[in-house]
Design an enzyme around this catalytic site. Structure first.
Site, PDB file in Angstrom:
ATOM      1  N   LYS A  76       1.451  16.956  29.106  1.00 33.62           N
ATOM      2  CA  LYS A  76       1.762  18.139  29.442  1.00 33.62           C
ATOM      3  C   LYS A  76       3.010  18.306  30.266  1.00 33.62           C
ATOM      4  O   LYS A  76       3.847  19.166  29.950  1.00 33.62           O
ATOM      5  CB  LYS A  76       0.481  18.801  30.245  1.00 33.62           C
ATOM      6  CG  LYS A  76      -0.815  18.754  29.553  1.00 33.62           C
ATOM      7  CD  LYS A  76      -0.996  19.465  28.379  1.00 33.62           C
ATOM      8  CE  LYS A  76      -1.833  19.009  27.186  1.00 33.62           C
ATOM      9  NZ  LYS A  76      -3.489  19.118  27.632  1.00 33.62           N
TER      10      LYS A  76
ATOM     11  N   ASP B  52      -8.933  17.533  37.385  1.00 32.41           N
ATOM     12  CA  ASP B  52      -8.213  17.153  36.186  1.00 32.41           C
ATOM     13  C   ASP B  52      -6.996  18.092  36.535  1.00 32.41           C
ATOM     14  O   ASP B  52      -6.984  19.254  36.589  1.00 32.41           O
ATOM     15  CB  ASP B  52      -9.003  17.621  35.035  1.00 32.41           C
ATOM     16  CG  ASP B  52      -8.064  17.596  33.666  1.00 32.41           C
ATOM     17  OD1 ASP B  52      -6.978  17.158  33.978  1.00 32.41           O
ATOM     18  OD2 ASP B  52      -8.688  17.969  32.521  1.00 32.41           O
TER      19      ASP B  52
ATOM     20  N   TRP C   1     -11.801  22.681  28.796  1.00 34.89           N
ATOM     21  CA  TRP C   1     -11.537  21.322  29.444  1.00 34.89           C
ATOM     22  C   TRP C   1     -12.549  20.892  30.497  1.00 34.89           C
ATOM     23  O   TRP C   1     -13.144  20.010  30.515  1.00 34.89           O
ATOM     24  CB  TRP C   1     -10.212  20.890  29.716  1.00 34.89           C
ATOM     25  CG  TRP C   1      -9.223  20.884  28.815  1.00 34.89           C
ATOM     26  CD1 TRP C   1      -7.941  22.072  28.826  1.00 34.89           C
ATOM     27  CD2 TRP C   1      -9.107  20.228  27.535  1.00 34.89           C
ATOM     28  NE1 TRP C   1      -7.340  21.969  27.766  1.00 34.89           N
ATOM     29  CE2 TRP C   1      -8.015  20.886  27.060  1.00 34.89           C
ATOM     30  CE3 TRP C   1      -9.801  19.413  27.148  1.00 34.89           C
ATOM     31  CZ2 TRP C   1      -7.457  20.538  25.590  1.00 34.89           C
ATOM     32  CZ3 TRP C   1      -9.294  18.847  25.868  1.00 34.89           C
ATOM     33  CH2 TRP C   1      -8.419  19.395  25.101  1.00 34.89           C
TER      34      TRP C   1
HETATM   35  C1  LIG Z   1      -4.824  18.624  27.092  1.00 40.13           C
HETATM   36  C2  LIG Z   1      -5.688  18.776  28.341  1.00 40.13           C
HETATM   37  C3  LIG Z   1      -6.927  17.757  28.391  1.00 40.13           C
HETATM   38  C4  LIG Z   1      -6.994  16.798  27.068  1.00 40.13           C
HETATM   39  O1  LIG Z   1      -5.930  15.876  27.043  1.00 40.13           O
HETATM   40  P1  LIG Z   1      -5.984  14.545  26.062  1.00 40.13           P
HETATM   41  O2  LIG Z   1      -5.245  13.781  26.719  1.00 40.13           O
HETATM   42  O3  LIG Z   1      -5.672  15.268  24.821  1.00 40.13           O
HETATM   43  O4  LIG Z   1      -7.583  13.973  26.138  1.00 40.13           O
HETATM   44  C5  LIG Z   1      -7.628  17.798  29.369  1.00 40.13           C
HETATM   45  N1  LIG Z   1      -7.566  18.456  30.438  1.00 40.13           N
HETATM   46  C6  LIG Z   1      -6.642  19.432  30.414  1.00 40.13           C
HETATM   47  C7  LIG Z   1      -6.446  20.340  31.662  1.00 40.13           C
HETATM   48  C8  LIG Z   1      -5.803  19.542  29.433  1.00 40.13           C
HETATM   49  O5  LIG Z   1      -4.660  20.459  29.447  1.00 40.13           O
END
Ligand SMILES: *Cc1c(COP(=O)(O)O)cnc(C)c1O
Length: 359
Positions: free
Chosen positions: A195, A171, A101
């Site tokens: 998540k 993030d 990511w």
């Molecule tokens: C799942 C995830 C993403 C991507 O998320 P989307 O909402 O599908 O774009 C980005 N960063 C992390 C850390 C993730 O776990």
């Protein structure tokens, strides 16, 4: 009704109470005579929902007044572009690449300016967090970017990088609300909610007010300017209204659990059950450097691909689902987010013990 133990990395398990409440309110939300899905986002009822959600999140995370909370769409991935479009005033930013990511965010940023990779753990398949105490961060970098919990590889920063005075952007998709954080250390904290918080389709961005400006990169679409959404309190256009409503219910649930300090305690307890077993097992082992282990995502292997597949299959039949590791790493991964009960982890470990004895 039969619910499984869902160890999916995302979309992931939600608190059962929240789902039940949502079911009860499905046809008639609090006497409105309609579902939250059917109501105007400009209505008084909905205004109450989104305002309460924000207030509860502010309380949970102790968000300072000079930060805005934005409920946006496009998932975490859209932020990979939105962040440089809004923050890259000098067209330069530093990225720490600790997994897929972070790498995607790093690559996306290259479309908008110079993204400098200041550290990486790719040399050992992202199984650790690099030392970030004294990185070579360009003076004129607009921000330092991290992915705080690496969902796929199961690593987590235990201390934030020394950004040398630069703005930190994080993030936190897969560790959102799993433990207390000091929001004031960040310029932006953001995450997709699927998540640890709610249904896919909502991304929450917590952003320091001085970073919200008209001064975005040329050509930045109106919808991708933080200012657009900040000025309109996340109601510039139709927001992901139902998703935000569920997030609000999860915030309420978290408050009832005792808040983020209580969640951290529970999450540490749950993770310890699994990690302790992985450390003593002769068949299974964790894949991450111990100091950097995530409380949320726990990857592990047997070392034998066929045995891994057998385990995943038998676990599923026993009601422990979505334990297969990410397609890029193989093996297994148990995601044990806030809503995974301790009992789920205990039963999984008991199942693993039994599997080890039998194989
Ligand atoms: C799942 C995830 C993403 C991507 O998320 P989307 O909402 O599908 O774009 C980005 N960063 C992390 C850390 C993730 O776990």
């Amino acid at each position: 009704m039969s619910r499984v133990y869902n160890f999916s990395a995302g979309p992931a398990v939600l608190p059962e109470e929240v789902l039940q409440e949502a079911a009860e309110e499905m046809l008639d939300y609090k006497g409105s005579g309609m579902s939250v899905m059917e109501m105007s986002h400009r209505s008084k009822v909905y205004d109450g929902i989104i305002k309460a959600a924000e207030a509860d999140l502010r309380e949970l995370m102790d968000i300072p007044d000079n930060y805005k909370v934005l409920f946006l769409q496009g998932g975490a991935s859209q932020q990979f572009a939105m962040i440089p479009m809004n923050l890259m005033k000098h067209k330069k930013a530093a990225y720490i690449v600790t997994g897929q990511w972070a790498k995607k965010a790093f690559q996306e940023a290259q479309n908008y300016g110079e993204a400098v990779k200041v550290a990486s753990s790719e040399d050992e398949t992202f199984s650790y967090i690099p030392d970030c105490s004294d990185l070579d961060i360009p003076e004129d970098a607009d921000y330092v970017y991290i992915c705080e919990n690496n969902t796929i590889y199961g690593t987590k920063y235990k201390t934030l990088p020394n950004t040398k005075g630069h703005i930190l952007v994080a993030d936190v998709s897969s560790c959102f609300l799993s433990e207390p954080v000091d929001v004031s250390k960040y310029g932006i904290i953001y995450g997709g909610v699927q998540k640890n918080i709610g249904p896919a389709g909502v991304v929450i961005v917590i952003i320091r007010e001085d970073l919200i400006t008209e001064d975005t990169l040329p050509g930045t679409p109106v919808m991708l300017k933080y200012k657009t959404h900040a000025d309109a309190d996340s109601l510039y256009n139709t927001p992901p209204a139902y998703g935000i409503y569920i997030c609000g219910k999860v915030f309420q649930w978290l408050k009832k659990q005792g808040g983020l300090a209580a969640m951290q305690e529970r999450n540490e307890e749950k993770a310890k059950i699994l990690y302790d077993f992985l450390d003593e097992s002769k068949m299974f082992r964790g894949t991450v450097r111990k100091e950097d282990r995530s409380l949320m995502n726990v990857p592990f292997v047997t070392g034998d691909k066929e045995l891994d597949a057998k385990f995943v299959k038998e676990a599923e039949a026993a009601g422990f689902v979505n334990l297969k590791g990410h397609r890029t790493v193989g093996g297994m991964r148990a995601s044990i987010y806030n809503a995974m009960p301790k009992e789920g982890v205990e039963k999984l470990v008991a199942f693993m013990k039994k599997f080890e004895e039998e194989n």
